[in-house]
Design a protein around this motif. Structure first.
Motif, PDB file in Angstrom:
ATOM      1  N   ARG A   1       0.855  -1.187   0.000  1.00 56.41           N
ATOM      2  CA  ARG A   1       0.000   0.000   0.000  1.00 56.41           C
ATOM      3  C   ARG A   1       0.894   1.241   0.000  1.00 56.41           C
ATOM      4  O   ARG A   1       1.673   1.444   0.932  1.00 56.41           O
ATOM      5  CB  ARG A   1      -0.890  -0.039   1.248  1.00 56.41           C
ATOM      6  CG  ARG A   1      -2.014   0.960   1.288  1.00 56.41           C
ATOM      7  CD  ARG A   1      -2.926   0.650   2.488  1.00 56.41           C
ATOM      8  NE  ARG A   1      -4.066   1.550   2.554  1.00 56.41           N
ATOM      9  CZ  ARG A   1      -4.068   2.694   3.215  1.00 56.41           C
ATOM     10  NH1 ARG A   1      -2.989   3.081   3.863  1.00 56.41           N
ATOM     11  NH2 ARG A   1      -5.146   3.452   3.226  1.00 56.41           N
ATOM     12  N   VAL A   2       0.787   2.041  -1.040  1.00 53.90           N
ATOM     13  CA  VAL A   2       1.632   3.228  -1.192  1.00 53.90           C
ATOM     14  C   VAL A   2       0.737   4.460  -1.265  1.00 53.90           C
ATOM     15  O   VAL A   2      -0.156   4.544  -2.109  1.00 53.90           O
ATOM     16  CB  VAL A   2       2.505   3.145  -2.463  1.00 53.90           C
ATOM     17  CG1 VAL A   2       3.426   4.356  -2.550  1.00 53.90           C
ATOM     18  CG2 VAL A   2       3.313   1.848  -2.478  1.00 53.90           C
ATOM     19  N   ALA A   3       0.977   5.421  -0.383  1.00 57.24           N
ATOM     20  CA  ALA A   3       0.157   6.639  -0.344  1.00 57.24           C
ATOM     21  C   ALA A   3       0.870   7.765  -1.086  1.00 57.24           C
ATOM     22  O   ALA A   3       2.097   7.871  -1.053  1.00 57.24           O
ATOM     23  CB  ALA A   3      -0.105   7.047   1.104  1.00 57.24           C
ATOM     24  N   THR A   4       0.077   8.623  -1.737  1.00 52.78           N
ATOM     25  CA  THR A   4       0.626   9.766  -2.459  1.00 52.78           C
ATOM     26  C   THR A   4      -0.415  10.870  -2.528  1.00 52.78           C
ATOM     27  O   THR A   4      -1.543  10.697  -2.042  1.00 52.78           O
ATOM     28  CB  THR A   4       1.091   9.353  -3.874  1.00 52.78           C
ATOM     29  OG1 THR A   4       1.864  10.403  -4.455  1.00 52.78           O
ATOM     30  CG2 THR A   4      -0.092   9.021  -4.776  1.00 52.78           C
ATOM     31  N   THR A   5      -0.043  11.991  -3.113  1.00 55.39           N
ATOM     32  CA  THR A   5      -0.970  13.122  -3.247  1.00 55.39           C
ATOM     33  C   THR A   5      -1.616  13.086  -4.628  1.00 55.39           C
ATOM     34  O   THR A   5      -0.923  13.051  -5.648  1.00 55.39           O
ATOM     35  CB  THR A   5      -0.238  14.453  -3.046  1.00 55.39           C
ATOM     36  OG1 THR A   5       0.385  14.454  -1.757  1.00 55.39           O
ATOM     37  CG2 THR A   5      -1.205  15.623  -3.141  1.00 55.39           C
ATOM     38  N   ARG A   6      -2.929  13.104  -4.633  1.00 60.23           N
ATOM     39  CA  ARG A   6      -3.684  13.015  -5.877  1.00 60.23           C
ATOM     40  C   ARG A   6      -3.319  14.141  -6.856  1.00 60.23           C
ATOM     41  O   ARG A   6      -3.230  15.307  -6.477  1.00 60.23           O
ATOM     42  CB  ARG A   6      -5.180  13.104  -5.567  1.00 60.23           C
ATOM     43  CG  ARG A   6      -6.100  12.835  -6.753  1.00 60.23           C
ATOM     44  CD  ARG A   6      -7.552  13.120  -6.402  1.00 60.23           C
ATOM     45  NE  ARG A   6      -7.957  12.535  -5.139  1.00 60.23           N
ATOM     46  CZ  ARG A   6      -8.307  11.263  -4.975  1.00 60.23           C
ATOM     47  NH1 ARG A   6      -8.321  10.455  -6.014  1.00 60.23           N
ATOM     48  NH2 ARG A   6      -8.661  10.822  -3.776  1.00 60.23           N
ATOM     49  N   GLY A   7      -3.095  13.781  -8.116  1.00 58.06           N
ATOM     50  CA  GLY A   7      -2.854  14.774  -9.148  1.00 58.06           C
ATOM     51  C   GLY A   7      -1.441  15.322  -9.192  1.00 58.06           C
ATOM     52  O   GLY A   7      -1.133  16.161 -10.035  1.00 58.06           O
ATOM     53  N   SER A   8      -0.576  14.864  -8.303  1.00 61.80           N
ATOM     54  CA  SER A   8       0.802  15.342  -8.283  1.00 61.80           C
ATOM     55  C   SER A   8       1.655  14.544  -9.266  1.00 61.80           C
ATOM     56  O   SER A   8       1.243  13.481  -9.757  1.00 61.80           O
ATOM     57  CB  SER A   8       1.393  15.208  -6.875  1.00 61.80           C
ATOM     58  OG  SER A   8       1.489  13.833  -6.514  1.00 61.80           O
TER      59      SER A   8
END
Length: 256
Positions: free
Chosen positions: A145-152
């Protein structure tokens, strides 16, 4: 030649001149900004250290100071238009902001819909996670599970590179930081600055950068077909890189 022929030829000539004028006419946002004595700059104050709010509730950060210096040198007031990663370009396209100074990576996809200045800084895209977890590249993210900022740009790079990972997207960097600090997100695809922010808030997380996904330039975004504005901004960036002002701002907030 009859009077009717003269009239027809005259109308054709007039139409041609009108078409030529219509083809060469264009908007001049730089003039509009100077006439209004104000520039509306889209900034993301939820993306430290590029943009954030200090204890006095004042917007600060490297992008904020860059935008303030630009407005000052242009001789106009600055109006900050608050944006997040997903709406930076839509706000520009719909005329809610004149330019975007919000850690906006220059990518071929974005260049199709907006114009960019010459680069004024660079940004790394990295994957970070717990020190004890073995992650050396995209293949090691399989099933994780990898989290990131949407649209970046981080979202784009990790989605493309780690096809077998479970990518979880948060609406802005501030929410991503909260998720990492609270334990909702152990592995994140982001910038080194965001990793530092997580560690400052929760040193016990023992989060380290595992690998660099990419290194991309940051540009000031503007709508297409604004040659005067683009030329002024490019000249401004070139001068302020040469005199060291932009480097000093970056070093102040990023440490190097």
């Amino acid at each position: 030649m009859t009077q009717r022929s003269h009239l027809v030829r005259g109308l054709i000539a007039a139409a041609a001149l009108f078409a030529l004028g219509a083809g060469t006419a264009h908007a001049d946002l730089l003039k509009d900004i100077r006439d209004a004595k104000k520039i509306r700059i889209a900034l993301d104050t939820g993306s430290p250290p590029y943009g954030f709010v200090d204890g006095a509730m004042k917007p600060v950060g490297s992008d904020v100071e860059t935008a303030q210096l630009l407005a000052q040198d242009l001789g106009v007031a600055i109006e900050i238009v608050q944006v997040t990663s997903p709406n930076r370009i839509p706000f520009l396209q719909t005329g809610k902001a004149d330019i975007v100074v919000a850690s906006l990576s220059v990518t071929p996809e974005r260049e199709k819909v907006i114009d960019f200045s010459v680069p004024y800084a660079q940004i790394q895209s990295v994957v970070a996670g717990p020190k004890g977890v073995q992650i050396n590249g995209f293949d090691d993210l399989k099933g994780k599970r990898v989290a990131t900022t949407r649209g970046s740009n981080n979202d784009k790079v990790v989605t493309t590179g780690a096809k077998d990972a479970q990518v979880v997207r948060y609406d802005d960097d501030a929410t991503l930081v909260t998720a990492a600090v609270s334990g909702q997100a152990d592995i994140i695809a982001t910038s080194p600055a965001i990793v530092s922010t997580v560690l400052a808030k929760a040193p016990q997380k023992d989060m380290v950068i595992k690998f660099t996904m990419s290194m991309v330039p940051l540009g000031i975004g503007m709508r297409k077909d604004e040659p005067a504005l683009k030329a002024w901004i490019n000249d401004w960036i070139t001068k302020n890189l040469a005199n060291g002002k932009l480097q000093a701002i970056y070093k102040k907030y990023h440490g190097g």
